[in-house]
Design an enzyme around this catalytic site. Sequence first.
Site, PDB file in Angstrom:
ATOM      1  N   ARG A  44      61.701  14.731  51.322  1.00  0.00           N
ATOM      2  CA  ARG A  44      60.614  15.159  52.199  1.00  0.00           C
ATOM      3  C   ARG A  44      60.415  16.656  52.006  1.00  0.00           C
ATOM      4  O   ARG A  44      61.160  17.314  51.299  1.00  0.00           O
ATOM      5  CB  ARG A  44      60.833  14.761  53.658  1.00  0.00           C
ATOM      6  CG  ARG A  44      62.217  14.722  54.216  1.00  0.00           C
ATOM      7  CD  ARG A  44      62.931  16.043  54.254  1.00  0.00           C
ATOM      8  NE  ARG A  44      62.131  17.042  54.933  1.00  0.00           N
ATOM      9  CZ  ARG A  44      62.286  18.335  54.797  1.00  0.00           C
ATOM     10  NH1 ARG A  44      63.216  18.832  53.982  1.00  0.00           N
ATOM     11  NH2 ARG A  44      61.538  19.198  55.434  1.00  0.00           N
ATOM     12  N   ASP A 234      52.160  22.213  55.172  1.00  0.00           N
ATOM     13  CA  ASP A 234      51.848  20.987  54.412  1.00  0.00           C
ATOM     14  C   ASP A 234      50.427  21.013  53.867  1.00  0.00           C
ATOM     15  O   ASP A 234      50.127  20.374  52.854  1.00  0.00           O
ATOM     16  CB  ASP A 234      52.050  19.755  55.293  1.00  0.00           C
ATOM     17  CG  ASP A 234      53.529  19.453  55.431  1.00  0.00           C
ATOM     18  OD1 ASP A 234      54.194  20.140  56.225  1.00  0.00           O
ATOM     19  OD2 ASP A 234      54.019  18.582  54.696  1.00  0.00           O
TER      20      ASP A 234
HETATM   21  O1  MRU Z   1      57.963  15.526  57.535  1.00  0.00           O
HETATM   22  P1  MRU Z   1      58.547  16.528  56.578  1.00  0.00           P
HETATM   23  O2  MRU Z   1      60.003  16.732  56.752  1.00  0.00           O
HETATM   24  O3  MRU Z   1      58.148  16.218  55.155  1.00  0.00           O
HETATM   25  O4  MRU Z   1      57.821  17.880  56.997  1.00  0.00           O
HETATM   26  C1  MRU Z   1      58.184  19.053  56.336  1.00  0.00           C
HETATM   27  C2  MRU Z   1      57.460  20.246  56.836  1.00  0.00           C
HETATM   28  O5  MRU Z   1      56.667  20.187  57.748  1.00  0.00           O
HETATM   29  C3  MRU Z   1      57.682  21.515  56.076  1.00  0.00           C
HETATM   30  O6  MRU Z   1      57.635  22.611  56.918  1.00  0.00           O
HETATM   31  C4  MRU Z   1      56.576  21.655  55.011  1.00  0.00           C
HETATM   32  O7  MRU Z   1      56.466  20.475  54.278  1.00  0.00           O
HETATM   33  C5  MRU Z   1      56.837  22.777  54.090  1.00  0.00           C
HETATM   34  S1  MRU Z   1      58.215  22.477  53.041  1.00  0.00           S
HETATM   35  C6  MRU Z   1      58.375  23.795  51.997  1.00  0.00           C
END
Ligand code: MRU
Length: 342
Positions: A44, A234
């Site tokens: 993730r 994201d």
């Molecule tokens: O649901 P996730 O764990 O994939 O969410 C991750 C995040 O929100 C991070 O802050 C984002 O992807 C940036 S990672 C460099």
Amino acid sequence: MKPVIWCGDCAKLIDQTLLPTQEEWITCRTPDEMAEAIFTMKVRGAPAIGISAAYGIALGAINSKATSLSELQSELAKAHERLRSTRPTAVNLFWALQEMRKIWEANNADIAELKQRLTERACAIAEEDITMCKTMGAHGAELVPEHARILTHCNAGALATGDYGTALGVIRAAWEQGKLDMVWVDETRPFLQGARLTAWELMQDGIPCKLICDNMAGFVMKQGLIDMAVVGADRITANGHVANKIGTYSVATLCKAHGIPFYVAAPYSTIDPTLHDGKDIVIEERHPDELTTLAGKRIAPAGVPVYNPAFDVTPPELISAIITERGIFRPPYDQTLVKAFS
Ligand code: MRU
């Protein structure tokens, strides 16, 4: 540490759902296996999702028995659709898949050459990401004051990228420069990326940190114990609305109320120039069990209705600067980001 490793005919991923209590690596040999790993969040974090999806396409190519180029291309198109459907919010997934698609649609290679080109591009996406994180870290460290106490939310570290991290890249660079006193780690309900992953990463590197529940951040700010906050992203719209892990908007709002700078660190490819309004970002909703259970045990009454958005959107007026590998962007983002694109 790299969370995803290319092994020639398979990819190995550290299972992030088991960290920090178990360090187990899983092997993906097909696009379907990779898609499942992304969907179930064994891997993730926006950049790591993009890298894994690119490897997923490379796996589809390498392990294909197709005897004609068109057969291989149609298999890759199916793999592309499967991987696309895993998680909707992080733009890096769609960006990386598009990079891979450009290669097989160019239609000017034989099967063996196409397999090689796809593998090379996937590996390059992973390597480029590490370089970007290090550059971003160096830019971001300029914003960090001496003896800084920095709050971060979720995990935007090595585990979420090719290596080094975006928000944690800024923190690592500041630590390497001797500017950092400690990091406040938000627990990050409901998936606990802060408690499980960020705390683990920082402790592995010997960076001093303290874990708090998300609802403690305001009190800690009020006590004057936080100098700045930095998070990942994201997806960022062309005018600076930032989708990131649920709870980011609350942190940014608290920072504004306490006069604390709130920074976002993300590669330039996280900016989606097609979007101009935070409302247009698709927000993933995940399974209610993430809220109603904790470590496999039910904590809420059976049948309680649940709303579980995985991300929120922070508006540009709450963001002091956006740190990218191309430099630091300041408001007004509708001018600075757009200018950089043109
Ligand atoms: O649901 P996730 O764990 O994939 O969410 C991750 C995040 O929100 C991070 O802050 C984002 O992807 C940036 S990672 C460099």
